[in-house]
Enzyme design. Structure first.
Site, PDB file in Angstrom:
ATOM      1  N   ASP A  49     -26.573   8.355 -46.242  1.00 34.15           N
ATOM      2  CA  ASP A  49     -26.284   9.108 -47.449  1.00 34.15           C
ATOM      3  C   ASP A  49     -26.916   8.339 -48.623  1.00 34.15           C
ATOM      4  OD1 ASP A  49     -24.729  10.811 -49.277  1.00 34.15           O
ATOM      5  OD2 ASP A  49     -23.515   9.022 -49.596  1.00 34.15           O
ATOM      6  N   ASP A  51     -25.966   8.968 -52.555  1.00 36.00           N
ATOM      7  CA  ASP A  51     -25.038   8.739 -53.666  1.00 36.00           C
ATOM      8  C   ASP A  51     -23.834   7.902 -53.236  1.00 36.00           C
ATOM      9  OD1 ASP A  51     -26.363  10.179 -55.728  1.00 36.00           O
ATOM     10  OD2 ASP A  51     -25.733  12.057 -54.791  1.00 36.00           O
ATOM     11  N   GLU A  98     -13.156  17.903 -54.175  1.00 37.20           N
ATOM     12  CA  GLU A  98     -13.949  17.307 -53.086  1.00 37.20           C
ATOM     13  C   GLU A  98     -13.132  16.224 -52.355  1.00 37.20           C
ATOM     14  OE1 GLU A  98     -17.669  15.489 -54.303  1.00 37.20           O
ATOM     15  OE2 GLU A  98     -18.115  14.867 -52.270  1.00 37.20           O
ATOM     16  N   ASP A 242     -20.319   7.553 -47.289  1.00 26.61           N
ATOM     17  CA  ASP A 242     -19.165   7.179 -48.112  1.00 26.61           C
ATOM     18  C   ASP A 242     -18.101   8.265 -48.140  1.00 26.61           C
ATOM     19  OD1 ASP A 242     -20.605   8.994 -49.842  1.00 26.61           O
ATOM     20  OD2 ASP A 242     -19.330   8.269 -51.462  1.00 26.61           O
TER      21      ASP A 242
HETATM   22  P1  TMP Z   1     -23.328  13.222 -51.094  1.00 22.48           P
HETATM   23  O1  TMP Z   1     -22.984  11.827 -51.588  1.00 22.48           O
HETATM   24  O2  TMP Z   1     -22.480  13.609 -49.904  1.00 22.48           O
HETATM   25  O3  TMP Z   1     -24.778  13.396 -50.837  1.00 22.48           O
HETATM   26  O4  TMP Z   1     -22.855  14.256 -52.224  1.00 22.48           O
HETATM   27  C1  TMP Z   1     -23.363  14.296 -53.492  1.00 22.48           C
HETATM   28  C2  TMP Z   1     -22.336  14.050 -54.547  1.00 22.48           C
HETATM   29  O5  TMP Z   1     -22.810  14.658 -55.781  1.00 22.48           O
HETATM   30  C3  TMP Z   1     -20.949  14.632 -54.330  1.00 22.48           C
HETATM   31  O6  TMP Z   1     -19.971  13.598 -54.381  1.00 22.48           O
HETATM   32  C4  TMP Z   1     -20.705  15.554 -55.515  1.00 22.48           C
HETATM   33  C5  TMP Z   1     -21.709  15.102 -56.536  1.00 22.48           C
HETATM   34  N1  TMP Z   1     -22.146  16.134 -57.507  1.00 22.48           N
HETATM   35  C6  TMP Z   1     -22.168  15.805 -58.868  1.00 22.48           C
HETATM   36  O7  TMP Z   1     -21.809  14.682 -59.241  1.00 22.48           O
HETATM   37  N2  TMP Z   1     -22.587  16.754 -59.781  1.00 22.48           N
HETATM   38  C7  TMP Z   1     -22.985  18.015 -59.406  1.00 22.48           C
HETATM   39  O8  TMP Z   1     -23.393  18.841 -60.252  1.00 22.48           O
HETATM   40  C8  TMP Z   1     -22.954  18.345 -58.001  1.00 22.48           C
HETATM   41  C9  TMP Z   1     -23.371  19.710 -57.547  1.00 22.48           C
HETATM   42  C10 TMP Z   1     -22.534  17.374 -57.095  1.00 22.48           C
END
Ligand code: TMP
EC number: 3.1.3.5
Length: 303
Positions: A49, A51, A98, A242
């Protein structure tokens, strides 16, 4: 006579000796590590991943850092506060959903679709140019975890593919890697939401299918079949994530080898139920870890 797998007990001693590292089933982890060491770099793929996994969750002062989508919150807030506030409002509304312990994944999914859909529409309607977005990334509060650059470069040096599987925005990860590493390493493959640009390099759409936190699994990797076929010999997977949405990112791998799941826990230590859940789904849980040390140690013994 030293055996290749003699390094495994040493790593296990390290993992079990650290207070911030949880290993619920040390026997199972040691068995996976032995298979991985025997297989070596040539049989390994890392699926990670981005983020808050490759990037840091908080700075030294404990302030939350940015996700790839968050790049828009910060920069747009500076330039167009009204639009910036819309991104922030979305995050404040949907982030607690989430990570809510009171909702099932099925209940969360429609909310995630709404969050991603709205956020992507705002980006496309504003027609941000590629240059502007590259600039946003330069000024963003996305920060690599300590050792992330070395980790990515080590994988490239050992020809271990790195699949960055992100529900964030793939272009932003690409620009970030370009800016931090000078270029995107050859071994890196992205599965993510990509902003599509028109002939004037202005954002005009997002790639399909949409990838949100809870569809990082077989539902979105259909178009990746040929990539996974190319790496079919790589039966051993190191998975870094994460969130609960990250634990099936290895579904594309054609094999019956082990997946060693390493999970970063960024939540509260008081939330024992959440922590216990992480221990159930991840082989190794790293509590509030701002580094890539454990993943690096694993790769070091595999080579
Ligand atoms: P991931 O870590 O599973 O790839 O998910 C991406 C993260 O991005 C998730 O925790 C939600 C976040 N997010 C934002 O912070 N702003 C947004 O506009 C969107 C659509 C997601």
């Amino acid at each position: 006579q030293l055996k290749k797998t003699d390094v495994v007990p040493l790593l296990m001693n390290y993992l079990l000796g650290e207070e911030q590292i949880l290993v619920a089933d040390p026997t199972a982890v040691a068995a996976k590590l032995r298979k991985m060491v025997v297989g070596g770099a040539g049989k390994t793929v890392v699926i990670s991943d981005f983020d808050y996994t490759l990037s840091r969750f908080a700075n030294e002062q404990g302030e939350r850092l940015s996700t790839t989508h968050g790049v828009f919150d910060d920069n747009v807030m500076r330039l167009k506060p009204e639009l910036g506030q819309k991104f922030v409002d979305l995050k404040n509304k949907y982030y607690p959903i989430e990570f809510s312990p009171n909702l099932t994944m099925e209940e969360k999914i429609p909310h995630m679709e709404k969050w991603w859909g709205t956020s992507h529409s705002l980006i496309v309607n504003e027609k941000f140019s590629k240059n502007t977005i590259e600039d946003f990334v330069r000024q963003s509060r996305i920060v690599f975890k300590d050792g992330a650059e070395d980790f990515i470069e080590a994988l490239d040096a050992h020809n271990i593919p790195l699949v960055i599987f992100s529900a964030g925005i793939g272009n932003i990860i690409e620009y970030f890697l370009q800016q931090k590493l000078g270029a995107i390493p050859r071994n890196t493959h992205f599965i993510s939401n990509m902003i599509l640009f028109d002939e004037d390099d202005n954002a005009c759409a997002f790639s399909e299918p949409l990838i949100h936190t809870f569809c990082k699994n077989s539902s979105v990797i259909q178009k990746e079949t040929s990539f996974f076929h190319d790496i079919a010999g790589r039966v051993n997977v190191i998975l870094l994530g994460d969130s609960m949405g990250d634990i099936h990112m290895d579904v594309g791998v054609e094999r019956d080898g082990p997946t060693l799941k390493v999970g970063y826990y960024n939540g509260s230590l008081d939330d024992t139920a959440a922590l216990q859940h992480y221990e159930e789904v991840y082989d190794i849980v790293l509590i509030h870890d701002p580094t890539l040390n454990v993943a690096q140690k694993i790769v070091d013994i595999i080579n």
